[in-house]
Write a protein that holds these residues in place. Structure first.
Motif, PDB file in Angstrom:
ATOM      1  N   TYR A  65       0.832  -1.195   0.000  1.00 59.41           N
ATOM      2  CA  TYR A  65       0.000   0.000   0.000  1.00 59.41           C
ATOM      3  C   TYR A  65       0.872   1.252   0.000  1.00 59.41           C
ATOM      4  O   TYR A  65       1.950   1.281   0.607  1.00 59.41           O
ATOM      5  N   VAL A  66       0.380   2.282  -0.668  1.00 59.90           N
ATOM      6  CA  VAL A  66       1.073   3.567  -0.734  1.00 59.90           C
ATOM      7  C   VAL A  66       0.126   4.657  -0.247  1.00 59.90           C
ATOM      8  O   VAL A  66      -1.018   4.748  -0.708  1.00 59.90           O
ATOM      9  N   GLU A  67       0.599   5.478   0.680  1.00 57.65           N
ATOM     10  CA  GLU A  67      -0.161   6.619   1.182  1.00 57.65           C
ATOM     11  C   GLU A  67       0.548   7.894   0.752  1.00 57.65           C
ATOM     12  O   GLU A  67       1.748   8.075   1.007  1.00 57.65           O
ATOM     13  N   ALA A  68      -0.158   8.783   0.065  1.00 58.76           N
ATOM     14  CA  ALA A  68       0.414  10.044  -0.402  1.00 58.76           C
ATOM     15  C   ALA A  68       0.354  11.088   0.701  1.00 58.76           C
ATOM     16  O   ALA A  68      -0.634  11.173   1.444  1.00 58.76           O
ATOM     17  N   ALA A  69       1.401  11.906   0.798  1.00 59.14           N
ATOM     18  CA  ALA A  69       1.437  12.960   1.818  1.00 59.14           C
ATOM     19  C   ALA A  69       2.272  14.123   1.303  1.00 59.14           C
ATOM     20  O   ALA A  69       3.294  13.919   0.646  1.00 59.14           O
ATOM     21  N   THR A  70       1.849  15.329   1.606  1.00 62.13           N
ATOM     22  CA  THR A  70       2.594  16.516   1.195  1.00 62.13           C
ATOM     23  C   THR A  70       2.855  17.410   2.398  1.00 62.13           C
ATOM     24  O   THR A  70       2.043  17.496   3.318  1.00 62.13           O
ATOM     25  N   ALA A  71       4.016  18.048   2.388  1.00 60.53           N
ATOM     26  CA  ALA A  71       4.359  19.033   3.423  1.00 60.53           C
ATOM     27  C   ALA A  71       3.933  20.398   2.905  1.00 60.53           C
ATOM     28  O   ALA A  71       4.504  20.910   1.935  1.00 60.53           O
ATOM     29  N   ASN A  72       2.921  20.974   3.520  1.00 51.90           N
ATOM     30  CA  ASN A  72       2.324  22.206   3.025  1.00 51.90           C
ATOM     31  C   ASN A  72       2.531  23.359   4.000  1.00 51.90           C
ATOM     32  O   ASN A  72       2.870  23.155   5.165  1.00 51.90           O
ATOM     33  N   SER A  73       2.300  24.569   3.508  1.00 51.06           N
ATOM     34  CA  SER A  73       2.265  25.718   4.395  1.00 51.06           C
ATOM     35  C   SER A  73       1.002  25.632   5.248  1.00 51.06           C
ATOM     36  O   SER A  73      -0.031  25.162   4.775  1.00 51.06           O
ATOM     37  N   PRO A  74       1.055  26.079   6.507  1.00 54.10           N
ATOM     38  CA  PRO A  74      -0.143  26.022   7.359  1.00 54.10           C
ATOM     39  C   PRO A  74      -1.296  26.823   6.758  1.00 54.10           C
ATOM     40  O   PRO A  74      -1.093  27.887   6.181  1.00 54.10           O
ATOM     41  N   GLY A  75      -2.497  26.287   6.887  1.00 50.92           N
ATOM     42  CA  GLY A  75      -3.674  26.995   6.389  1.00 50.92           C
ATOM     43  C   GLY A  75      -3.691  27.072   4.874  1.00 50.92           C
ATOM     44  O   GLY A  75      -3.214  26.179   4.179  1.00 50.92           O
ATOM     45  N   VAL A 107       4.986  15.395   8.950  1.00 51.72           N
ATOM     46  CA  VAL A 107       4.066  14.635   8.102  1.00 51.72           C
ATOM     47  C   VAL A 107       4.184  13.140   8.375  1.00 51.72           C
ATOM     48  O   VAL A 107       3.182  12.428   8.491  1.00 51.72           O
ATOM     49  N   LEU A 108       5.404  12.639   8.485  1.00 49.82           N
ATOM     50  CA  LEU A 108       5.603  11.207   8.718  1.00 49.82           C
ATOM     51  C   LEU A 108       5.029  10.771  10.054  1.00 49.82           C
ATOM     52  O   LEU A 108       4.380   9.716  10.149  1.00 49.82           O
ATOM     53  N   ARG A 109       5.258  11.551  11.094  1.00 50.21           N
ATOM     54  CA  ARG A 109       4.713  11.191  12.398  1.00 50.21           C
ATOM     55  C   ARG A 109       3.187  11.164  12.366  1.00 50.21           C
ATOM     56  O   ARG A 109       2.544  10.275  12.936  1.00 50.21           O
ATOM     57  N   SER A 110       2.609  12.133  11.675  1.00 46.28           N
ATOM     58  CA  SER A 110       1.152  12.188  11.571  1.00 46.28           C
ATOM     59  C   SER A 110       0.605  10.973  10.831  1.00 46.28           C
ATOM     60  O   SER A 110      -0.396  10.367  11.258  1.00 46.28           O
ATOM     61  N   LYS A 111       1.246  10.590   9.740  1.00 49.07           N
ATOM     62  CA  LYS A 111       0.781   9.436   8.965  1.00 49.07           C
ATOM     63  C   LYS A 111       0.959   8.133   9.747  1.00 49.07           C
ATOM     64  O   LYS A 111       0.106   7.238   9.696  1.00 49.07           O
ATOM     65  N   ALA A 112       2.068   8.008  10.488  1.00 55.39           N
ATOM     66  CA  ALA A 112       2.291   6.789  11.274  1.00 55.39           C
ATOM     67  C   ALA A 112       1.217   6.627  12.348  1.00 55.39           C
ATOM     68  O   ALA A 112       0.828   5.498  12.690  1.00 55.39           O
ATOM     69  N   GLN A 113       0.727   7.742  12.879  1.00 57.53           N
ATOM     70  CA  GLN A 113      -0.302   7.682  13.922  1.00 57.53           C
ATOM     71  C   GLN A 113      -1.660   7.228  13.387  1.00 57.53           C
ATOM     72  O   GLN A 113      -2.549   6.881  14.168  1.00 57.53           O
ATOM     73  N   LYS A 114      -1.821   7.208  12.074  1.00 53.68           N
ATOM     74  CA  LYS A 114      -3.070   6.700  11.482  1.00 53.68           C
ATOM     75  C   LYS A 114      -3.196   5.185  11.662  1.00 53.68           C
ATOM     76  O   LYS A 114      -4.284   4.628  11.512  1.00 53.68           O
ATOM     77  N   ARG A 115      -2.076   4.515  11.908  1.00 58.32           N
ATOM     78  CA  ARG A 115      -2.046   3.072  12.188  1.00 58.32           C
ATOM     79  C   ARG A 115      -2.735   2.257  11.089  1.00 58.32           C
ATOM     80  O   ARG A 115      -3.577   1.393  11.341  1.00 58.32           O
ATOM     81  N   TYR A 116      -2.349   2.566   9.869  1.00 60.00           N
ATOM     82  CA  TYR A 116      -2.912   1.846   8.727  1.00 60.00           C
ATOM     83  C   TYR A 116      -2.642   0.346   8.812  1.00 60.00           C
ATOM     84  O   TYR A 116      -3.418  -0.467   8.301  1.00 60.00           O
ATOM     85  N   HIS A 117      -1.547  -0.016   9.473  1.00 63.67           N
ATOM     86  CA  HIS A 117      -1.168  -1.432   9.537  1.00 63.67           C
ATOM     87  C   HIS A 117      -2.179  -2.274  10.315  1.00 63.67           C
ATOM     88  O   HIS A 117      -2.142  -3.506  10.238  1.00 63.67           O
ATOM     89  N   GLU A 118      -3.078  -1.621  11.059  1.00 65.43           N
ATOM     90  CA  GLU A 118      -4.091  -2.362  11.823  1.00 65.43           C
ATOM     91  C   GLU A 118      -5.374  -2.591  11.022  1.00 65.43           C
ATOM     92  O   GLU A 118      -6.244  -3.345  11.466  1.00 65.43           O
ATOM     93  N   LEU A 119      -5.512  -1.959   9.861  1.00 66.02           N
ATOM     94  CA  LEU A 119      -6.697  -2.184   9.032  1.00 66.02           C
ATOM     95  C   LEU A 119      -6.706  -3.630   8.535  1.00 66.02           C
ATOM     96  O   LEU A 119      -5.656  -4.157   8.150  1.00 66.02           O
ATOM     97  N   PRO A 120      -7.843  -4.299   8.547  1.00 71.79           N
ATOM     98  CA  PRO A 120      -7.885  -5.728   8.189  1.00 71.79           C
ATOM     99  C   PRO A 120      -7.268  -6.044   6.837  1.00 71.79           C
ATOM    100  O   PRO A 120      -6.581  -7.065   6.678  1.00 71.79           O
ATOM    101  N   HIS A 121      -7.470  -5.175   5.834  1.00 72.90           N
ATOM    102  CA  HIS A 121      -6.946  -5.469   4.503  1.00 72.90           C
ATOM    103  C   HIS A 121      -5.464  -5.117   4.364  1.00 72.90           C
ATOM    104  O   HIS A 121      -4.848  -5.450   3.351  1.00 72.90           O
TER     105      HIS A 121
END
Length: 318
Positions: A65-75, A107-121
């Motif tokens: 699986y691939v999750e896209a993420a971008t580092a953006n300016s706030p707001g 961004v990486l810390r935020s995505k890791a906290q989503k815990r995608y690895h626990e989703l059944p699929h």
């Protein structure tokens, strides 16, 4: 036209894609289109399970699986009001490479906290986070160097009092950004254990689609694009990139050019290198970084109109 074709072929795009593409999420959505085109170009059948993570990549022998993420300016920052303000923001966003690490680290810390690895699929399958920077006018001018330093806690280069650049295996320790300091070596953190690799690119933009479209003959008659920039210098000991200027032509640039895959040496579910054959890949083996620079082959094969010796500008060597 090419963006529309890519979107139509990617049948699992987020239902909010069109709205975001036309409003405040334009940069991030273009990056997602680029990833869809690139993953398909690499031979993967892409789909999704409710869009979490963004792409399910599958062939008969592997699924990841691939999750896209971008580092953006706030707001949603307003555009610069003058060219002077633009250049001031440009200088700020290119001055401190550690700020790049801080932005990506968040961004990486935020995505890791989503815990995608626990989703059944997703359980037991490799997860890749794909990154691109849009946090300032000059964010895309940074190469992968700051991210490699952050992920592996490797300084890579050092500059002495005379300005001479040399290669080093020293640790970084901490990255001092503009307003925040973070610890280096994210791949060594517990929250990164289920992230198999990090993918980076600074070419998932409108310009990429324009070049690819020109190469496919989708533009108006007589439409021609010239491209200039920097790329890997394959000569041993080189610490600066080579510069190039070229005419865009059919088959001259694959979708995956400019992409780098950085493998997590501590991943619970490692990603096989074969998943991204033809892409520059970085591994850590026995505390040493091993780099498979596909850019070297591109460097040798590309039809270049002008190439400058390392350290010279196009103006110095027209």
């Amino acid at each position: 036209m090419l963006m529309q074709q890519t979107f139509e072929q990617w049948n699992s795009a987020d239902p909010q894609f069109v709205r975001d593409f036309q409003t405040a999420g334009f940069d991030a959505r273009v990056f997602e289109l680029y990833l869809a085109a690139t993953l398909r170009s690499l031979g993967w059948s892409i789909g999704g399970e409710g869009g979490r993570p963004d792409y399910r990549c599958r062939d008969p022998g592997l699924e990841f699986y691939v999750e896209a993420a971008t580092a953006n300016s706030p707001g949603n920052p307003r555009p610069p009001a003058s060219k002077e303000e633009y250049y001031a923001l440009f200088a700020q966003s290119t001055a401190n490479r550690d700020e790049v690490a801080v932005r990506f680290g968040s961004v990486l810390r935020s995505k890791a906290q989503k815990r995608y690895h626990e989703l059944p699929h997703v359980v037991g399958k490799p997860i890749v986070i794909a990154l691109q920077a849009f946090f300032g006018p000059g964010a895309l001018l940074h190469n992968v160097h700051p991210l490699v330093r952050y992920l592996y806690d490797k300084a890579l280069t050092e500059v002495d009092s005379t300005g001479t650049v040399s290669i080093t295996d020293a640790d970084v320790g901490y990255h001092v950004g503009d307003t925040k300091t973070i610890e280096s070596g994210w791949f060594g953190n517990e929250d990164a254990a289920f992230i198999s690799a990090v993918m980076w690119s600074n070419t998932g933009t409108v310009a990429k689609f324009s070049r690819m479209a020109a190469g496919l003959g989708l533009g108006p008659p007589g439409w021609e694009i010239h491209r200039f920039g920097t790329e890997l210098d394959p000569h041993p000991g080189a610490t600066e990139p080579a510069r190039f200027f070229e005419r865009v032509q059919a088959g001259g640039e694959p979708w995956e050019e400019g992409m780098v895959i950085m493998h997590n040496p501590n991943a619970k579910n490692p990603l096989p290198g074969s998943a991204f054959t033809g892409v520059t890949q970085i591994n850590q083996v026995n505390d040493q970084l091993s780099i498979d620079p596909v850019g070297r082959q591109i460097f040798q094969q590309r039809s270049i109109l002008t190439r400058c010796p390392t350290g010279q500008s196009l103006e110095e060597n027209p």
